[in-house]
Enzyme design. Structure first.
Site, PDB file in Angstrom:
ATOM      1  N   ASN A 397       8.677   2.023  -7.408  1.00 25.31           N
ATOM      2  CA  ASN A 397       8.384   1.216  -6.227  1.00 25.31           C
ATOM      3  C   ASN A 397       9.021   1.830  -4.986  1.00 25.31           C
ATOM      4  O   ASN A 397       8.362   2.500  -4.200  1.00 25.31           O
ATOM      5  CB  ASN A 397       8.857  -0.222  -6.439  1.00 25.31           C
ATOM      6  CG  ASN A 397       8.204  -1.206  -5.474  1.00 25.31           C
ATOM      7  OD1 ASN A 397       7.992  -0.893  -4.310  1.00 25.31           O
ATOM      8  ND2 ASN A 397       7.878  -2.378  -5.948  1.00 25.31           N
ATOM      9  N   ASP A 398      10.313   1.625  -4.812  1.00 29.06           N
ATOM     10  CA  ASP A 398      10.979   2.063  -3.584  1.00 29.06           C
ATOM     11  C   ASP A 398      10.913   3.570  -3.379  1.00 29.06           C
ATOM     12  O   ASP A 398      10.853   4.043  -2.247  1.00 29.06           O
ATOM     13  CB  ASP A 398      12.441   1.600  -3.586  1.00 29.06           C
ATOM     14  CG  ASP A 398      12.559   0.084  -3.683  1.00 29.06           C
ATOM     15  OD1 ASP A 398      11.775  -0.606  -3.012  1.00 29.06           O
ATOM     16  OD2 ASP A 398      13.421  -0.401  -4.435  1.00 29.06           O
ATOM     17  N   VAL A 399      10.911   4.351  -4.461  1.00 30.87           N
ATOM     18  CA  VAL A 399      10.951   5.811  -4.327  1.00 30.87           C
ATOM     19  C   VAL A 399       9.595   6.401  -3.948  1.00 30.87           C
ATOM     20  O   VAL A 399       9.483   7.603  -3.740  1.00 30.87           O
ATOM     21  CB  VAL A 399      11.456   6.471  -5.636  1.00 30.87           C
ATOM     22  CG1 VAL A 399      12.881   6.050  -5.926  1.00 30.87           C
ATOM     23  CG2 VAL A 399      10.533   6.150  -6.807  1.00 30.87           C
ATOM     24  N   ALA A 438      14.782  -2.850  -3.860  1.00 29.79           N
ATOM     25  CA  ALA A 438      15.339  -2.958  -2.508  1.00 29.79           C
ATOM     26  C   ALA A 438      14.905  -4.242  -1.818  1.00 29.79           C
ATOM     27  O   ALA A 438      15.404  -4.570  -0.737  1.00 29.79           O
ATOM     28  CB  ALA A 438      14.923  -1.748  -1.671  1.00 29.79           C
TER      29      ALA A 438
END
Length: 473
Positions: A397-399, A438
């Site tokens: 997701n965040d990466v 996050a």
């Protein structure tokens, strides 16, 4: 005569064992740097530690050997049992917990030495501890206590027992004041006869600073935090090794501290943060109101997704923590292997901080049997995304969130990410529409070239495998 010879040569034999153990530590660590030799490296380092422990038990003047052996047996049995039972998804929590125990043990050694010095001072004795040993004991307690309490908070966050971030007005100033209090009390212990009340206050201040330093850190930055506390634990162990004049502790602590420091720097670089920001910054705090994301998430069914990848020339698979939760790595590799047999060029792209600790995704893929030459790092794969036909994202997701490059108000702004959005097409396997670790929306999921394949990761991977087989039927 034999007793004299034994007494004469035993200390030298113990030092030789420590030297061999140190060599095994270093060689083991070297082998851990490559996935191909990491398993052997762990074994080498474990043999070195076993040798160091056995040699320590033979030190002249050792007392309570029965209790020591009992403690090792009980703790070793619990560690073996828990290590066998822990799921790969929970491995980061275990690493954080065990690392904290190491820091706590180093702090306990220092406290024990300081209490002994305080008792000698209270009885009017002098030279309870050499000045250098006293300084190192204080430093070991400070660093070990911070690592212990901070690692417990990291464990609680990774386990989902507490909020990912906890902030309050003036938090950084308050944290600095607590650190200054610990430093002042440590100075009192060094320059004045140690007193029990000062030792207690010093230990409590150090523990409090570890808690307060970790509370504001966002979950997406936990890989950096784990690496940092690993380095601190090694440093604390090395300091207490000097206090006890134990070569094995000095060498092991130094090796762990150095390796942890290098890893922390690499992780901080991967997050585009300075080490100072890692230590004192409020991770994950946005600079303002985040930009709104336009568009809507567009769904795709497994048969269509399988066809897209079956007739693609280049496919990149991006795994994340969701893949670990779903235990989908084996099915994903089976699907990738089928694509390769069809002539599709398949690669796995790994972000440095994917998962919950450094190397988490690499371990999962190795467990599934993915060849090492198919796994590429972010720096190598990012230039290839514009020429990639389909990117399959599973659990990440965040990466892969492009707002890290476009939205200065985003909590992850400035963090290098995998440029999946630049690919021709992207398919995201996701259980639901929730946010990442996050706690922010992912603009990739709303991009025009992205399709969402909603469902459990393992079930969707199995369905992709089935659909691919049906194409050849």
């Amino acid at each position: 005569m034999h007793a004299d010879v034994l007494t004469r040569w035993l200390p030298e034999a113990i030092r030789a064992c420590y030297l061999i153990a140190a060599l095994l530590f270093i060689l083991g660590l070297k082998r851990m740097s490559s996935p191909r030799t990491a398993r052997g490296g762990v074994v080498w380092a474990g043999v070195g530690m076993l040798l160091a422990v056995l040699a320590t038990l033979l030190l002249p003047g050792m007392h309570h050997l029965g209790l020591i052996v009992l403690g090792i047996a009980v703790a070793g049995g619990l560690a073996w049992w828990s290590g066998k039972r822990v799921a790969m998804t929970d491995m980061p929590q275990m690493v954080a917990l065990y690392n904290g125990m190491g820091g706590g043990a180093a702090a306990a050694i220092g406290v024990f030495e300081l209490v002994g010095a305080a008792r000698v001072a209270a009885m009017g004795g002098v030279d309870a501890m050499a000045p250098a040993a006293l300084v190192l004991a204080v430093l070991g307690v400070l660093i070990g206590a911070v690592s212990f309490s901070g690692s417990l908070i990291a464990f609680a966050k990774l386990q989902g027992w507490m909020d990912r971030r906890f902030v309050f007005p003036g938090q950084q100033v308050f944290n600095v004041l607590i650190l200054l209090l610990a430093v002042v009390l440590g100075g009192v212990l060094i320059f004045a006869p140690p007193a029990m009340a000062v030792i207690a206050g010093f230990l409590l201040a150090a523990l409090a600073f570890g808690l307060l330093m970790t509370l504001p850190i966002g979950g997406a930055d936990m890989p950096v935090v784990i690496s940092l506390y690993n380095a601190l634990t090694g440093l604390a162990v090395a300091f207490e090794g000097f206090v006890l004049q134990n070569e094995a502790m000095i060498i092991a602590g130094t090796v762990v501290g150095a390796a942890g420091t290098l890893l922390t720097q690499l992780m901080a670089k991967a997050m585009n943060r300075s080490l100072g920001n890692v230590l004192f910054g409020s991770f994950g705090a946005a600079a303002g109101e985040a930009q709104a994301i336009d568009g809507a998430q567009k769904e795709i069914e497994a048969p269509d997704a399988a066809v897209m990848m079956a007739y693609a020339e280049r496919v990149v698979i991006v795994p994340g923590y969701g893949m670990a939760v779903a235990q989908a790595q084996h099915k994903i590799w089976e699907f990738a292997h089928q694509l390769i047999e069809r002539g599709v060029k398949v690669r796995f792209a790994i972000h440095p901080v994917a998962g919950r600790m450094p190397g988490h995704m690499n371990v999962l893929l190795a467990e599934a049997g993915v060849p090492y030459d198919l796994i590429v790092d972010m720096e190598d794969v990012n230039p290839e995304f514009p020429n990639t036909d389909v990117v399959l994202v599973i659990g990440a997701n965040d990466v892969v969130n492009p707002v890290a490059k476009t939205d200065p108000a985003s909590p992850i702004y400035g963090m290098p990410v995998l440029d999946v959005v630049a690919a021709k097409q992207a398919i995201v396997i996701k259980r639901g529409r929730g946010k990442g670790f996050a706690g922010i929306e992912n603009a990739l999921f709303y991009a025009d070239n992205t399709r969402m394949l909603f469902g459990d990761g393992q079930a969707m991977a199995a369905q992709l495998v089935s659909e691919l087989k049906s194409l050849d039927a």
